[in-house]
Motif scaffolding. Structure first.
Motif, mmCIF file in Angstrom:
data_model
loop_
_atom_site.group_PDB
_atom_site.id
_atom_site.type_symbol
_atom_site.label_atom_id
_atom_site.label_comp_id
_atom_site.label_asym_id
_atom_site.label_seq_id
_atom_site.Cartn_x
_atom_site.Cartn_y
_atom_site.Cartn_z
ATOM 1 N N ALA A 91 0.807 -1.220 0.000
ATOM 2 C CA ALA A 91 0.000 0.000 0.000
ATOM 3 C C ALA A 91 0.840 1.270 0.000
ATOM 4 C CB ALA A 91 -0.937 0.010 1.209
ATOM 5 N N ARG A 116 -7.808 0.524 5.137
ATOM 6 C CA ARG A 116 -6.687 -0.382 4.903
ATOM 7 C C ARG A 116 -6.970 -1.323 3.738
ATOM 8 N NH1 ARG A 116 -1.360 -0.900 4.713
ATOM 9 N NH2 ARG A 116 -0.686 -3.038 5.079
ATOM 10 N N GLU A 159 -6.540 0.585 0.558
ATOM 11 C CA GLU A 159 -5.134 0.918 0.303
ATOM 12 C C GLU A 159 -4.352 -0.290 -0.201
ATOM 13 O OE1 GLU A 159 -4.477 4.586 3.496
ATOM 14 O OE2 GLU A 159 -3.930 2.533 4.051
ATOM 15 N N VAL A 160 -4.565 -1.435 0.411
ATOM 16 C CA VAL A 160 -3.835 -2.636 0.002
ATOM 17 C C VAL A 160 -4.329 -3.133 -1.355
ATOM 18 C CG1 VAL A 160 -3.388 -5.062 0.534
ATOM 19 C CG2 VAL A 160 -3.242 -3.335 2.340
ATOM 20 N N HIS A 202 -5.204 0.671 -4.090
ATOM 21 C CA HIS A 202 -4.080 1.599 -4.235
ATOM 22 C C HIS A 202 -2.781 0.833 -4.510
ATOM 23 C CE1 HIS A 202 -6.290 4.820 -1.598
ATOM 24 N NE2 HIS A 202 -7.017 4.384 -2.603
ATOM 25 N N GLY A 203 -2.586 -0.262 -3.778
ATOM 26 C CA GLY A 203 -1.383 -1.059 -3.995
ATOM 27 C C GLY A 203 -1.302 -1.604 -5.403
ATOM 28 N N THR A 211 -13.133 -3.037 -4.138
ATOM 29 C CA THR A 211 -11.722 -3.020 -4.535
ATOM 30 C C THR A 211 -11.462 -3.994 -5.674
ATOM 31 O OG1 THR A 211 -10.992 -4.733 -2.946
ATOM 32 C CG2 THR A 211 -11.045 -2.454 -2.168
#
Length: 253
Positions: free
Chosen positions: A65, A109, A112-113, A116-117, A159
């Motif tokens: 992330a 989280r 983000e993982v 976004h990651g 996601t």
């Protein structure tokens, strides 16, 4: 040897689907770089499996992330192997939780993982492929959850839909560079993500009964499909999504 002498990068490569993809890539002739958060001894096991197949391997530890992790991973692979031919965006989490009292930090989280990651890592790998000038292949591990809902996955399903959409847009953005971008959509695969959820025999039987092939997936069920999309056998395939779910999705329709 569909990936003979290729260099393959895999995030979340120390266990589950990522480890299976890394080992299958080596079996098909590739040198492999794996990235994981807290990989440790588990990552070393994957490295040993790859080396036992006669290929080279490295492990890079970091938080997928974090924006800077992406360039660090790509740079380490280039330093070790000279280039990047295939990038597999696999890292993801799914801490099951109800919607109405979803903790903000859990939602943040997961986004983000998983999303976004995937974005940062794909961007860094793509820039390296463009710099090299001879194309490449990017495969993202999305999920059947991109297409169906889940009561305890309201933070996770968006996601995975986003990862699939990212590959579609990247297929357009990177096609002129000869870079193909596709996604695989696994069904219920037995990994660390869902092992607690499926520990209940009744829950597991219920899930199995929804799958026409009659069994839950194993991580190595993804190795072949990912290698296919990464290889020249799929040289005219980009922007596509391949269900790897034992027929679950069509059975749910």
């Amino acid at each position: 040897m569909l990936l003979e002498n290729k260099v393959v990068l895999v995030t979340g490569g120390s266990r589950g689907i990522g480890a299976a993809v890394a080992v299958e890539s080596a079996r098909q002739g590739a040198d492999v770089a794996i990235h994981s958060n807290r990989g440790g001894e588990v990552a070393e096991e994957v490295i040993r499996e790859i080396e036992a197949l006669g290929r080279r391997a490295i492990h890079v530890e970091g938080d997928v992330a974090a924006f800077e992790s992406a360039q660090t991973f790509v740079d380490a692979a280039v330093e070790a192997f000279g280039r990047v031919d295939v990038f597999v965006s696999n890292a993801g989490i799914c801490p099951f939780h109800a919607f109405l009292d979803m903790p903000p930090e859990t939602l943040k989280r997961t986004m983000e993982v998983n999303l976004h990651g995937a974005y940062f890592m794909t961007q860094a790998a793509a820039n390296q492929m463009v710099k090299q000038g001879n194309g490449g292949s990017i495969v993202a591990v999305s999920s059947i959850s991109a297409l169906v809902g889940g009561e305890y996955q309201t933070h996770y399903t968006p996601t995975k839909a986003g990862v699939h959409s990212l590959m579609q847009s990247c297929a357009i953005a990177l096609g002129k560079h000869g870079i193909r971008c596709n996604s695989v959509l696994p069904g219920t695969i037995l990994t660390d993500i869902n092992k607690d959820d499926l520990a209940d025999p009744k829950k597991r039987e219920y899930m199995e009964n929804r799958i026409p092939l009659g069994r839950l997936g194993q991580p190595d069920d993804l190795g072949g499909p990912v290698v296919f999309l990464a290889s020249d056998l799929a040289k005219y395939v980009t922007g596509a999504a391949l269900l790897v779910d034992g027929g679950m999705f069509v059975n749910l329709q």
